[in-house]
Scaffold this active site. Structure first.
Site, PDB file in Angstrom:
ATOM      1  N   GLU A  46      -3.499  -1.036 -25.675  1.00 28.74           N
ATOM      2  CA  GLU A  46      -4.025  -1.697 -26.866  1.00 28.74           C
ATOM      3  C   GLU A  46      -5.528  -1.433 -27.005  1.00 28.74           C
ATOM      4  O   GLU A  46      -6.239  -1.249 -26.009  1.00 28.74           O
ATOM      5  CB  GLU A  46      -3.769  -3.218 -26.754  1.00 28.74           C
ATOM      6  N   ASN A  85       4.090  -8.280 -34.568  1.00 21.77           N
ATOM      7  CA  ASN A  85       3.778  -8.553 -33.160  1.00 21.77           C
ATOM      8  C   ASN A  85       3.428 -10.029 -33.038  1.00 21.77           C
ATOM      9  O   ASN A  85       2.558 -10.520 -33.768  1.00 21.77           O
ATOM     10  CB  ASN A  85       2.580  -7.727 -32.677  1.00 21.77           C
ATOM     11  N   GLU A  86       4.106 -10.697 -32.146  1.00 22.89           N
ATOM     12  CA  GLU A  86       3.864 -12.133 -31.968  1.00 22.89           C
ATOM     13  C   GLU A  86       3.686 -12.792 -33.333  1.00 22.89           C
ATOM     14  O   GLU A  86       2.682 -13.466 -33.613  1.00 22.89           O
ATOM     15  CB  GLU A  86       2.665 -12.384 -31.034  1.00 22.89           C
ATOM     16  N   TYR A 103       4.615 -13.742 -20.220  1.00 19.02           N
ATOM     17  CA  TYR A 103       3.518 -13.507 -19.277  1.00 19.02           C
ATOM     18  C   TYR A 103       3.635 -14.458 -18.094  1.00 19.02           C
ATOM     19  O   TYR A 103       4.083 -15.603 -18.241  1.00 19.02           O
ATOM     20  CB  TYR A 103       2.157 -13.708 -19.956  1.00 19.02           C
ATOM     21  N   GLU A 136       5.986  -6.973 -23.861  1.00 24.29           N
ATOM     22  CA  GLU A 136       4.767  -7.411 -23.164  1.00 24.29           C
ATOM     23  C   GLU A 136       5.189  -8.303 -22.010  1.00 24.29           C
ATOM     24  O   GLU A 136       5.863  -9.318 -22.223  1.00 24.29           O
ATOM     25  CB  GLU A 136       3.810  -8.167 -24.099  1.00 24.29           C
ATOM     26  N   GLN A 196      -1.172  -4.213 -19.110  1.00 23.57           N
ATOM     27  CA  GLN A 196      -1.178  -3.019 -19.918  1.00 23.57           C
ATOM     28  C   GLN A 196      -1.415  -1.796 -19.018  1.00 23.57           C
ATOM     29  O   GLN A 196      -1.599  -1.952 -17.814  1.00 23.57           O
ATOM     30  CB  GLN A 196      -2.260  -3.105 -20.980  1.00 23.57           C
TER      31      GLN A 196
HETATM   32  O1  AHR Z   1      -1.682  -8.058 -24.132  1.00 27.50           O
HETATM   33  C1  AHR Z   1      -2.708  -8.815 -24.682  1.00 27.50           C
HETATM   34  C2  AHR Z   1      -2.255  -9.651 -25.879  1.00 27.50           C
HETATM   35  O2  AHR Z   1      -1.292 -10.562 -25.452  1.00 27.50           O
HETATM   36  C3  AHR Z   1      -1.576  -8.917 -26.990  1.00 27.50           C
HETATM   37  O3  AHR Z   1      -2.464  -8.376 -27.899  1.00 27.50           O
HETATM   38  C4  AHR Z   1      -0.767  -9.988 -27.656  1.00 27.50           C
HETATM   39  O4  AHR Z   1       0.374  -9.485 -28.283  1.00 27.50           O
HETATM   40  C5  AHR Z   1      -0.471 -10.949 -26.527  1.00 27.50           C
HETATM   41  O5  AHR Z   1      -0.759 -12.249 -26.872  1.00 27.50           O
END
Ligand code: AHR
Length: 526
Positions: free
Chosen positions: A51, A197-198, A271, A330, A379
């Site tokens: 990103e 995205n999200e 996450y 992600e 990432q």
């Molecule tokens: O990976 C960092 C961020 O985490 C991304 O931009 C977003 O999609 C998520 O909240």
């Protein structure tokens, strides 16, 4: 197969208490069901995410053609070589949250004429030196498939359509001619496109009802070849809808019901956070990896299994033929930023604990391979649970990178169910299996077995019945270290890297593994 995988997870969850040293001496029997092959484990679950965030692209991947750092057309040679070595199968770009503030037109044409914009999400200025052509060049240099996230929140279906034509058209239309004028005669190879995205958060804080209607609008103008009987287009990419956060099955349900027929896959973001809480993030390294912090993070990572099961239950109801893939596009650990770094740049160190998180997560993904057909760690370089860290001309391979390297034989291998009962470890937020085992038959014909032993105090002797006579050779690697927070730093000698594994023997149809505490072990058997 699914039943056995479920038994494995259930057994892991229910069995025992924290292993005692005496228990560690015991041999734990298990079975690798070589006679019950399951789905293919898509190589794309070892995918990456790059990103425009901090030094994820600039300095991390792109240094420009005039840089003294060795590069090919501006892209770092060391990073390309490292990602090629782990056969990076697919890379997602340009975000993340950044995708929804990105104007693709800013990133084409002569680089000295490209506009400079504010990167409102992550701070700093976006110079647009790395745009469409540079991204596809990066993918070509690394040999990866491509996954582009389009701007759904602040752009329109028309903007999406133009970008897709620019990328894919073989025709003599103006957009294809513009691409040719910018130096690329042939269409780029576009594998996957994320729409949104999200969308529940940084992608517009949409409700699932609103998003799914909106998604239908974008998907209608996606113009995928063959999407309707009269649609003949050069765009053959698969459409990925923005999916839920964590265990939000309501989002999954509404979006699938309303827009399922217009998507090829739906994403999921999960996450690994300290206590699952954004406000309590702690440091990746050093003193903060107390025994409690070790277990807590590995517990949070293990929750991926339950999250996937909950979403799959919804998906199986609405899409019983499993046409729609689940892309965990992600995932990874998210700690507090390293002291002295810009908080918005999400730069964090990466330790043995992260290597275990990656291995534990891969073992979970393998057990869900029927539905999970892509995953993208967040990432690739310098951001969150990074594969690589750079500092000027220097680069370090992280422990996470080495887990990926060891798991390469699982790319496109055929899942083999494993039955084994692991003791249970206790974290502040819950309990989790001390170790997990995954097995698969590789494209090379070998049986590959991976063990993620998250138990920092105890090793385990595993006796795995292979049910296949005539297997005689075993060899593999181990990733471990004396310190819980062992990590690698750009420019310094490596503190942690895989070593040859000497704890495996084979005989009488059984694979015996002497797996040390806090280690990742991967062996191949033939
Ligand atoms: O990976 C960092 C961020 O985490 C991304 O931009 C977003 O999609 C998520 O909240």
């Amino acid at each position: 197969m699914r039943r056995i995988a479920a038994i494995l997870m259930l057994a892991s969850t229910l069995a025992g208490t924290v292993a005692s040293p005496a228990a560690a001496q015991q041999t734990i029997p298990g079975v690798i069901h070589t006679d019950q092959p399951g789905p293919v484990i898509s190589r794309n679950i070892q995918g990456q995410f790059a990103e425009h965030l901090g030094s994820g692209i600039y300095d991390g991947i792109w240094v420009g053609p005039d840089s003294p750092i060795p590069n090919t057309r501006g892209i770092r040679n060391d990073v390309v070589a490292a990602l090629k070595a782990v056969k990076m199968p697919v890379v997602r770009w340009p975000g993340g949250c950044f995708a929804d503030i990105y104007n693709w037109r800013d990133g084409i044409g002569p680089r000295d004429k490209r506009p400079v914009r504010k990167n409102d999400w992550w701070g700093g200025l976006e110079t647009n030196q790395f745009g469409t052509h540079e991204f596809f060049d990066f993918a070509e240099q690394t040999g990866s498939d491509t996954y582009v996230a389009i701007n759904m929140a602040t752009a329109t279906p028309a903007v999406m359509r133009e970008w897709l034509d620019y990328i894919t058209s073989r025709d003599s239309d103006t957009l294809a001619q513009e691409r040719r004028a910018n130096g690329h005669a042939e269409p780029f190879r576009l594998g996957f496109v994320g729409i949104g995205n999200e969308a529940w958060g940084c992608g517009g804080a949409q409700t699932p009802e609103y998003f799914s209607d909106n998604y239908r609008r974008f998907a209608t103008f996606f113009h995928k070849n063959g999407a309707t009987f009269h649609m003949h287009n050069d765009n053959t990419a698969l459409r990925v809808a923005s999916g839920p956060n964590n265990d939000d099955t309501h989002w999954m349900e509404v979006v699938l019901k309303n827009a399922g027929p217009m998507m090829d896959a739906i994403s999921l973001h999960y996450y690994t956070l300290w206590h699952g809480d954004w406000l309590q993030r702690n440091s990746a390294t050093a003193l903060n990896i107390t025994p409690a912090a070790w277990n807590e993070i590995l517990y949070q990572a293990s929750r991926m299994d339950g999250v996937l099961r909950d979403h799959e239950a919804v998906m199986d109801r609405i899409d019983p033929t499993r046409r729609i893939g689940l892309f965990v596009d992600e995932w990874g650990t998210w700690y507090a930023p390293e002291p002295g770094t810009e908080p918005g740049h999400l730069y964090q160190q990466n330790t043995l604990r992260d290597a275990l998180v990656a291995a534990e997560t891969f073992n979970i993904f393998h057990a869900h391979a029927a539905r999970v057909r892509m995953a993208n760690i967040a990432q690739a370089v310098n951001v969150l649970q990074a594969m690589l860290l750079t500092d000027g001309a220097k680069m370090a391979r992280t422990p996470t990178y080495y887990t990926f390297a060891m798991y390469v034989p699982f790319q496109d291998a055929t899942f083999l169910p494993v039955t084994i009962t692991a003791p249970t470890l206790t974290a502040e937020s819950g309990q989790f299996p001390a170790f997990s085992v995954s097995a698969a038959k590789g494209k090379d014909g070998q049986i590959h077995v991976a063990v993620a032993n998250a138990d920092k105090d105890h090793g385990y002797h595993l006796a795995l019945d292979l049910g296949t006579p005539g297997l005689r050779h075993v060899a593999g690697q181990i990733l471990t270290a004396a310190r819980l927070d062992a990590h690698n730093t750009p420019g310094a000698p490596e503190e942690i890297a895989p070593q040859a594994f000497t704890g495996a023997t084979i005989g009488g149809g059984k694979l015996l593994l002497d797996v040390p505490a806090k280690s990742v072990v991967v062996v191949g058997v033939d």
